[in-house]
Write an enzyme that holds these catalytic residues in place. Structure first.
Site, mmCIF file in Angstrom:
data_model
loop_
_atom_site.group_PDB
_atom_site.id
_atom_site.type_symbol
_atom_site.label_atom_id
_atom_site.label_comp_id
_atom_site.label_asym_id
_atom_site.label_seq_id
_atom_site.Cartn_x
_atom_site.Cartn_y
_atom_site.Cartn_z
ATOM 1 N N LYS A 153 0.838 -1.196 0.000
ATOM 2 C CA LYS A 153 0.000 0.000 0.000
ATOM 3 C C LYS A 153 0.876 1.251 0.000
ATOM 4 O O LYS A 153 1.744 1.422 0.855
ATOM 5 C CB LYS A 153 -0.929 0.003 1.217
ATOM 6 C CG LYS A 153 -1.977 -1.095 1.166
ATOM 7 C CD LYS A 153 -2.860 -1.097 2.401
ATOM 8 C CE LYS A 153 -3.895 -0.015 2.360
ATOM 9 N NZ LYS A 153 -4.860 -0.129 3.489
ATOM 10 N N ILE A 154 0.617 2.103 -0.977
ATOM 11 C CA ILE A 154 1.369 3.334 -1.186
ATOM 12 C C ILE A 154 0.375 4.498 -1.195
ATOM 13 O O ILE A 154 -0.672 4.403 -1.849
ATOM 14 C CB ILE A 154 2.108 3.299 -2.542
ATOM 15 C CG1 ILE A 154 3.027 2.077 -2.654
ATOM 16 C CG2 ILE A 154 2.875 4.591 -2.777
ATOM 17 C CD1 ILE A 154 4.312 2.167 -1.914
#
Length: 327
Positions: free
Chosen positions: A132-133
């Protein structure tokens, strides 16, 4: 008639929004996603103290300085939880990098590579991991680099179509638009008592992203998140993925009213939508024009950063106690 939960599964992949493995195994979902806030809750539960202690011991053994040790421990906690969760879901788990890196592309790339390598080293299947960015310009650039290296990314904290388009152009695996947080902003900003589901701004935002992606055959998947009500979930039936809290999942399992598909590729193809060209300057300008997206992205980063710092404080105290015992 089957439950609304089972009907939804005909059109959307259902994802458990929890970092608690014991809870995940009761949900009958395909995937699971975590974030710093969820991990903090899990780390504070006595039943997971052994997992926390193991991560701390492992981090200390890496012989880094204090900052490095803390980084090692936090990532090991995530990996431990992720691997445990994957025992109970057949699909993927999303693990999140430190939100304090949200504006540093290179740092996000390096942290994500480390997290991915650690996941594999501990026996995880890379194909079952999403990193997750945050949906900043820098985060999207990091995700682009990572995808080119074979690391699948979930670009999160999506509050606008412009973020979703930028992520699609970066060829990321998946984006997570936040339905409930968008709804919350509109309620707070305009003092409304509420919106009908037909006028729900969070639902509309996801529907617009879905329509754009499907109109132009964009392969990036959409995982709608941050639902406040069951009705919001049902209003997005047909979205690629729906990540749903345990509470709402249970509500869906208890209800048997018919569920109508709301989103479809066929309907999206009929819409008159023009493609949007994006540069960094255009992205930043359009984000600046969107007060809701700008404020909620900043708030989301602050919340995740704050929870990471609280977790760090707890871990630091554990490390101090372990060091004192070994002295």
């Amino acid at each position: 008639m089957s439950s609304q939960f089972d009907q939804l599964k005909l059109w959307s992949v259902l994802v458990g929004d929890s970092g608690d493995p014991d809870l995940i195994k009761t949900l009958d979902v395909q995937d699971a996603t975590t974030n710093p806030s969820l991990i903090l809750k899990v780390a504070q539960e006595p039943k997971y103290q052994s997992m926390l202690t193991e991560a701390i011991s492992w981090g200390i053994r890496q012989n880094g300085d204090d900052v490095q040790t803390l980084t090692f421990v936090l990532d090991k906690i995530q990996v431990n939880l992720g691997l445990e969760i994957l025992k109970y879901v057949p699909g993927r788990v999303s693990l999140e990098i430190d939100a304090r890196l949200s504006f540093n592309t290179e740092a996000m790339v390096q942290r994500a590579i480390f997290l991915s390598q650690l996941f594999e080293k501990m026996g995880g299947d890379k194909k079952r991991l999403l990193i997750k960015i945050p949906g900043t310009w820098e985060g999207i650039r990091a995700a682009e680099v990572l995808e080119n290296q074979g690391i699948a990314c979930n670009v999160t904290l999506i509050f606008s179509l412009v973020q979703a388009i930028a992520a699609a152009k970066a060829k990321v695996t998946l984006v997570s638009p936040f339905v409930g947080r968008i709804y919350d902003w509109w309620i707070a900003a305009y003092g409304a008592e509420g919106y009908s589901i037909e006028a729900d701004p969070g639902v509309a935002s996801v529907a617009n992203i879905y329509s754009y992606y499907k109109k132009f055959d964009i392969p990036t998947q959409i995982m709608a998140a941050s639902f406040r009500t069951k009705e919001q979930v049902l209003a997005l039936a047909g979205c690629d993925f729906l990540t749903i809290s345990p509470k709402i999942l249970e509500e869906l399992k208890k209800e048997q009213q018919p569920v109508e598909r709301k989103l479809s590729v066929e309907e999206a193809k009929k819409l008159d939508i023009q493609p949007v060209e994006l540069s960094e300057s255009v992205f930043r300008f359009l984000m600046n024009e969107d007060a809701m997206a700008t404020e909620k992205l900043a708030e989301g980063i602050r919340i995740f950063s704050g929870d990471t710092q609280i977790l760090e404080s707890a871990v630091t105290e554990f490390i101090r106690q372990i060091a004192a015992q070994e002295a």
